[in-house]
Design an enzyme around this catalytic site. Sequence first.
Site, PDB file in Angstrom:
ATOM      1  N   LYS A   1      10.271  -7.146  12.419  1.00 47.68           N
ATOM      2  CA  LYS A   1       9.575  -7.497  11.182  1.00 47.68           C
ATOM      3  C   LYS A   1       9.643  -8.997  10.914  1.00 47.68           C
ATOM      4  CE  LYS A   1       9.897  -3.108   8.665  1.00 47.68           C
ATOM      5  NZ  LYS A   1      10.426  -2.280   9.733  1.00 47.68           N
TER       6      LYS A   1
ATOM      7  N   GLU B   1      13.627  -9.399   1.177  1.00 44.77           N
ATOM      8  CA  GLU B   1      12.366  -9.786   0.548  1.00 44.77           C
ATOM      9  C   GLU B   1      12.409  -9.548  -0.951  1.00 44.77           C
ATOM     10  OE1 GLU B   1       9.070  -8.963   4.027  1.00 44.77           O
ATOM     11  OE2 GLU B   1       9.365  -7.431   2.486  1.00 44.77           O
TER      12      GLU B   1
ATOM     13  N   HIS C   1      11.586   5.746  -0.074  1.00 48.29           N
ATOM     14  CA  HIS C   1      10.800   4.878   0.816  1.00 48.29           C
ATOM     15  C   HIS C   1      10.062   5.673   1.897  1.00 48.29           C
ATOM     16  CE1 HIS C   1      12.587   1.433  -1.117  1.00 48.29           C
ATOM     17  NE2 HIS C   1      13.793   1.851  -0.804  1.00 48.29           N
TER      18      HIS C   1
ATOM     19  N   ARG D   1       1.208   2.030  16.542  1.00 48.16           N
ATOM     20  CA  ARG D   1       1.069   3.419  16.985  1.00 48.16           C
ATOM     21  C   ARG D   1       0.109   4.139  16.054  1.00 48.16           C
ATOM     22  NH1 ARG D   1       3.872   5.610  12.784  1.00 48.16           N
ATOM     23  NH2 ARG D   1       5.717   4.509  12.051  1.00 48.16           N
TER      24      ARG D   1
END
Length: 666
Positions: free
Chosen positions: A116, A200, A235, A292
């Site tokens: 990421k 973040e 999440h 994917r």
Amino acid sequence: MFNKILIANRGEIACRVIKTARRMGIATVAVYSEADANARHVRLADEAVLIGPAPVRESYLLGERILEAAKQTGAQAIHPGYGFLSENEDFAEACAAAGVVFIGPPASAIRAMGSKSAAKALMEKAGVPLTPGYHGDKQEPGFLAAQAEKIGYPVLIKASAGGGGKGMRRVDRAEDFEAALTSCQREATNAFGDDHVLVEKYVLKPRHIEIQVFGDKHGHCVYLFERDCSVQRRHQKVLEEAPAPGMTPERRAAMGKAAVDAALAVGYVGAGTVEFIANQDGSFYFMEMNTRLQVEHPVTEMITGLDLVEWQLRVASGEPLPLRQEQLSIDGHALEARIYAEDPDRGFLPSTGRLVHLAPPPESDHVRVDTGVEQGDEITPHYDPMIAKLIVWGQDRRQALARMRQALGSYRVVGVQNNVEFLSRLVGVPSFANADLDTGLIEREQALLFPEAGEVPGDVWLLAALAGLLREQRLAQKAAAGAPDAASPWRLLDGWRLNGSAQRQISLRMGEVVQDVGVTPARGGWELTLGAQRVFARGTLGADSELMAQLDERRLRAVVVAASERRQVFFEGRSWPLCMVDRLHVGGVGEEAEGGLRAPMPGKIIALIAQPGVPVDKGAPLLVLEAMKMEHTISAPGKGVVKAFRFAPGEQVVDGAELLEFEKAE
């Protein structure tokens, strides 16, 4: 085009790929672990190869064993599905080296987007908007905590190599950062073999909007519009829909362009998803790219009329994209609900067991069910507890919602705890119905989504009793039909007595409530007594447990599934798990061992947090249990001390095992 492909996955996605391959005339090879020997994807494939025992690290994650199976069976290509090896650049490279086509992007693209932090650096160069945060390589806890202070709370800690909600923690206060970081890194290591994280800014009231992209080997790339995946718990996505409500053509074009730019920046080939966090004002930030096919790809298929697996196979075999961007359009609205074996009332804890009864709604042009299990199959603790994906289509969102409510109302699962009723409530809450969406919707609507358990309606007790009587009658008639004295009055079981009718009592329980239903045989049925209520009951019981009942002048339709002592009643869009009570049985229902805390599911002890003998407050974490790829913290039921732990880290525990001895404070 390929003649034979191997599917390096299991469950519903393996079955989904087999369906398209079969339509295209392509033979399929399944791989399976010892736990999946009788799985549906194994039954559907043309061939199947055993690759190892149940743990994924000893089976589905063994790339060399899967490649060996491909060579052994003559498969020309490998479809990785999602999860497992689908985003593993080493496996993609190994396929290329072995001369087997990897049905996915090149290893270089997987590597570029697999981290990421590296992906965000690449996206920044490509001009794709980014969420404020730290995406670098320094991983010292003190440094990361300082970055969190700089960014400003709340922040989100995310596993750099993660996905699927694993290795992710929201932190609202500086004092909670260290514990959240440790837990996040541990879960990331277990799930991905990499404890690298990024930090973040947590966007308040965010929407999760993703763009489906597709590239080919000829330099072409298109976007197949967007999906809104904002409704999540822990999440992990629960409901997905396409297109995103409230999306303007200008915003769609901007997000589509950003997604295509992201894909082109890494030379992307095949199906991919670029995920964005969007503010309510329409601004958006790049979050990650999943290299994917996504779990929620069916909603895109429903609004475009395309088969994305077919596109994957065509692109992987070297064909150009079937359509150009200007040829793509949106038709109607689609919703997807993930049906899980889990208990929403216990923090969505996974549930295991045999699917004693499984009856999804009938499929049609506007209702689709993607599943990897059938009635009689097992939901094991080894893999994701998904039962199926329920997808509906409508001409607009209102019609799609109505069809989803209807489909969920007719979805029946017995044998494991499941989220069908929760999903029914979820699609019915005003905020979802009115498209007031953000990732905190479930937490915001706690009162409506988790109502206090009310009383069981009287009709439910009566229907359960009537279904039991009809089953008894059917069994007696079947036994009498095969007996030499079939015409004997002693086989009628009509309740006749010399001095009056026979009377009996059926006792049923739900939770702590036990209800007695009095039964008196009557001509053509029974007189049932429930408290002060007395009704004449009769009906018919269908082969699939469908009950057509008449209670006095009212006619009711229900489903009553009998499984051992359980009587699961499905009535008016809800279900009630009743149990038969044997009044002659001596002894009570099993209780928790005094002073002990039990495992809520099978799993593995990951960490012991509390110190024996050291006082803790109510809610303090005591130990961490890993089950079905997720961590679950066992907390103190009150003030007290842990006297002793019964298991050590790394040990497996069964459902209900006593984990520790806990002594409450006076």
